[in-house]
Design a protein around this motif. Structure first.
Motif, PDB file in Angstrom:
ATOM      1  N   VAL A  50       1.518   0.786 -11.467  1.00  0.00           N
ATOM      2  CA  VAL A  50       1.632  -0.001 -10.239  1.00  0.00           C
ATOM      3  C   VAL A  50       0.714  -1.220 -10.322  1.00  0.00           C
ATOM      4  O   VAL A  50      -0.202  -1.261 -11.143  1.00  0.00           O
ATOM      5  CB  VAL A  50       1.277   0.856  -9.003  1.00  0.00           C
ATOM      6  CG1 VAL A  50       2.280   1.998  -8.835  1.00  0.00           C
ATOM      7  CG2 VAL A  50      -0.150   1.396  -9.099  1.00  0.00           C
ATOM      8  N   TYR A  60       6.458  -7.282  -5.745  1.00  0.00           N
ATOM      9  CA  TYR A  60       5.796  -6.009  -6.051  1.00  0.00           C
ATOM     10  C   TYR A  60       6.378  -5.559  -7.392  1.00  0.00           C
ATOM     11  O   TYR A  60       7.554  -5.188  -7.485  1.00  0.00           O
ATOM     12  CB  TYR A  60       6.043  -4.953  -4.974  1.00  0.00           C
ATOM     13  CG  TYR A  60       5.230  -3.693  -5.218  1.00  0.00           C
ATOM     14  CD1 TYR A  60       3.968  -3.539  -4.647  1.00  0.00           C
ATOM     15  CD2 TYR A  60       5.705  -2.674  -6.053  1.00  0.00           C
ATOM     16  CE1 TYR A  60       3.208  -2.412  -4.886  1.00  0.00           C
ATOM     17  CE2 TYR A  60       4.951  -1.544  -6.302  1.00  0.00           C
ATOM     18  CZ  TYR A  60       3.703  -1.418  -5.713  1.00  0.00           C
ATOM     19  OH  TYR A  60       2.944  -0.295  -5.961  1.00  0.00           O
ATOM     20  N   ILE A  94       6.261  -3.297 -10.876  1.00  0.00           N
ATOM     21  CA  ILE A  94       5.827  -2.097 -11.590  1.00  0.00           C
ATOM     22  C   ILE A  94       6.117  -2.270 -13.074  1.00  0.00           C
ATOM     23  O   ILE A  94       6.822  -3.199 -13.479  1.00  0.00           O
ATOM     24  CB  ILE A  94       6.533  -0.835 -11.058  1.00  0.00           C
ATOM     25  CG1 ILE A  94       8.057  -0.940 -11.255  1.00  0.00           C
ATOM     26  CG2 ILE A  94       6.178  -0.624  -9.584  1.00  0.00           C
ATOM     27  CD1 ILE A  94       8.827   0.330 -10.893  1.00  0.00           C
ATOM     28  N   GLU A 138       0.829  -1.208   0.000  1.00  0.00           N
ATOM     29  CA  GLU A 138       0.000   0.000   0.000  1.00  0.00           C
ATOM     30  C   GLU A 138       0.864   1.259   0.000  1.00  0.00           C
ATOM     31  O   GLU A 138       0.552   2.243  -0.683  1.00  0.00           O
ATOM     32  CB  GLU A 138      -0.927  -0.009   1.208  1.00  0.00           C
ATOM     33  CG  GLU A 138      -2.055  -1.023   1.113  1.00  0.00           C
ATOM     34  CD  GLU A 138      -2.840  -1.142   2.403  1.00  0.00           C
ATOM     35  OE1 GLU A 138      -2.555  -0.367   3.357  1.00  0.00           O
ATOM     36  OE2 GLU A 138      -3.747  -2.004   2.488  1.00  0.00           O
ATOM     37  N   LYS A 166       2.126   5.642  -7.498  1.00  0.00           N
ATOM     38  CA  LYS A 166       0.994   5.803  -8.411  1.00  0.00           C
ATOM     39  C   LYS A 166       1.052   7.167  -9.091  1.00  0.00           C
ATOM     40  O   LYS A 166       1.236   8.189  -8.448  1.00  0.00           O
ATOM     41  CB  LYS A 166      -0.322   5.644  -7.659  1.00  0.00           C
ATOM     42  CG  LYS A 166      -1.539   5.502  -8.559  1.00  0.00           C
ATOM     43  CD  LYS A 166      -2.773   5.160  -7.746  1.00  0.00           C
ATOM     44  CE  LYS A 166      -3.976   4.929  -8.649  1.00  0.00           C
ATOM     45  NZ  LYS A 166      -5.181   4.549  -7.864  1.00  0.00           N
ATOM     46  N   TYR A 179       4.047   1.489  -1.122  1.00  0.00           N
ATOM     47  CA  TYR A 179       4.649   1.560  -2.463  1.00  0.00           C
ATOM     48  C   TYR A 179       3.664   2.220  -3.439  1.00  0.00           C
ATOM     49  O   TYR A 179       4.023   3.151  -4.180  1.00  0.00           O
ATOM     50  CB  TYR A 179       4.947   0.155  -2.976  1.00  0.00           C
ATOM     51  CG  TYR A 179       6.356  -0.352  -2.799  1.00  0.00           C
ATOM     52  CD1 TYR A 179       7.467   0.418  -3.147  1.00  0.00           C
ATOM     53  CD2 TYR A 179       6.584  -1.644  -2.315  1.00  0.00           C
ATOM     54  CE1 TYR A 179       8.752  -0.083  -3.015  1.00  0.00           C
ATOM     55  CE2 TYR A 179       7.873  -2.147  -2.174  1.00  0.00           C
ATOM     56  CZ  TYR A 179       8.958  -1.358  -2.524  1.00  0.00           C
ATOM     57  OH  TYR A 179      10.227  -1.854  -2.391  1.00  0.00           O
ATOM     58  N   THR A 180       2.434   1.727  -3.438  1.00  0.00           N
ATOM     59  CA  THR A 180       1.437   2.212  -4.394  1.00  0.00           C
ATOM     60  C   THR A 180       1.105   3.673  -4.138  1.00  0.00           C
ATOM     61  O   THR A 180       0.966   4.460  -5.088  1.00  0.00           O
ATOM     62  CB  THR A 180       0.170   1.339  -4.316  1.00  0.00           C
ATOM     63  OG1 THR A 180       0.513  -0.013  -4.687  1.00  0.00           O
ATOM     64  CG2 THR A 180      -0.913   1.850  -5.248  1.00  0.00           C
TER      65      THR A 180
END
Length: 374
Positions: free
Chosen positions: A276, A290, A292, A264, A271, A266-267
């Motif tokens: 993402v 995770y 991207i 969460e 974003k 990271y996003t």
């Protein structure tokens, strides 16, 4: 910084892990010790299935499932084009033909739309018999099993859930490893639930299949290991690995929850700057990775170099579509060229992901990516 920090995990749980391993060493009960049976029971209860059969690794788990179903020459097995090699490797090992299917652009999992086109293509243009769908829970997120199951029922296909990366994920209240007719997972050290070597497991509610799986795992044994009633494999989970997994299972849910908080963050930070991961509503990912996506291969390589200069590890899963792997040769089918897979292979990049990442570290990683993409 570690890409997946198994060292810190061990240090935090060293006392319990050492005691569990020492118990096996003292008993010298290295093969089929009582911890193996306890682990199978615990894992079956965790995912909500009647049977769990442990084995030597996740690849064997997939092959064992196909063997139980008598998959072989003349059969078509549908596999996502964007996955680890073993998901497709087990198909020609049984004599069947892999049919590689494109993926969803947001989840990276098999696309139900592309899957149906591939099934129709095989039925209308080949002599192959559609037999099995291998649905991979990629990077920790379960595949779209609602739509996959409807297609399986429509075309009388079996569903094999490859949850090597997805163990611990959920759709609603239902756990990964409970969505296929048979499901498999891997306990490779870097997986969400990993041991200290190789290991795997197979899950099913079908009693007859469970009996066959237990036989195939030990040289096709009958009533005992010296009565061999079918050709099988030597694929058993060591007692030492079972002991490790029993301890890790105790804090596994806490680790998955921590990974979700990290994802969460990271996003939240990334974003708008890069593409993402998209987690579908009602789904919990176990966050094996995770991942991207950058605009293109050149930008990805630029970001990889920038991260390396900041002593931040990264990895590319995967650089080449399955249907382009030389090992499959010419005996391979694809659905409309798998264009989305080709595009994702050019631009995907996985960042450090594990339960022990500090939020400050997440911020450092994100800032490096943002500055490089700017």
């Amino acid at each position: 910084m570690e890409f997946r920090d198994l060292k810190q995990q061990y240090q935090l749980h060293k006392k319990e892990m050492d005691a569990a391993m020492k118990d096996v060493l003292v008993r010298a009960d290295f093969i089929q010790g009582e911890q193996v049976a306890r682990l199978e029971k615990s894992l079956a209860e965790y995912v909500g299935m009647k049977h769990c059969i442990s084995c030597a690794n996740g690849t064997d788990a997939l092959q064992l499932a196909l063997m139980v179903w008598n998959v072989g020459m003349g059969d078509a097995v549908f596999v996502p084009d964007f996955t680890f090699f073993s998901s497709g490797e087990v198909v020609p090992v049984t004599g069947a033909t892999p049919v590689f299917v494109d993926i969803d652009r947001d989840t990276y999992n098999i696309s139900p739309t592309s899957l149906e086109r591939a099934i129709r293509h095989v039925m209308d243009n080949t002599d192959l018999t559609p037999k099995v769908i291998i649905a991979v829970d990629l990077f920790g997120q379960p595949a779209d099993f609602g739509k996959i199951r409807r297609l399986a029922d429509k075309y009388s296909l079996l569903v094999l859930e490859d949850a090597a990366q997805g163990f611990g994920g959920k759709i609603g209240g239902k756990m990964a490893c409970s969505f296929g007719d048979i499901a498999t997972t891997s306990f490779f050290p870097a997986k969400p639930l990993g041991c200290y070597g190789d290991g795997g497991a197979v899950f099913t509610d079908n009693h007859k299949w469970a009996e066959l799986l237990r036989s195939y795992c030990v040289h096709g044994k009958g009533m005992d290991k010296y009565e061999n009633v079918r050709i099988g494999m030597n694929s058993r989970l060591d007692t030492l690995q079972a002991a490790v997994l029993l301890e890790k299972l105790k804090f596994f849910d806490a680790e998955v929850a921590a990974c979700n908080r990290i994802a969460e963050e990271y996003t939240r930070r990334l974003k708008g700057f890069v593409k993402v991961p998209v987690i579908q509503e009602g789904i919990r990912s176990s966050w094996a990775q995770y991942t991207i996506c950058l605009p293109d291969r050149e930008k990805r390589e630029h970001v990889i170099r920038a991260l390396k200069e900041c002593t931040i590890p990264s990895a590319v899963y995967y650089r080449k579509p399955m249907h382009m792997q030389d090992a499959f040769g010419e005996n391979v089918l694809t659905e409309a060229g798998c264009q989305v897979t080709k595009e994702i292979c050019e631009c995907c990049l996985s960042l450090p992901m594990h339960p022990y990442l500090e939020m400050e570290e997440v911020g450092k990683i994100a800032e490096c990516v943002i500055q490089t993409c700017g």
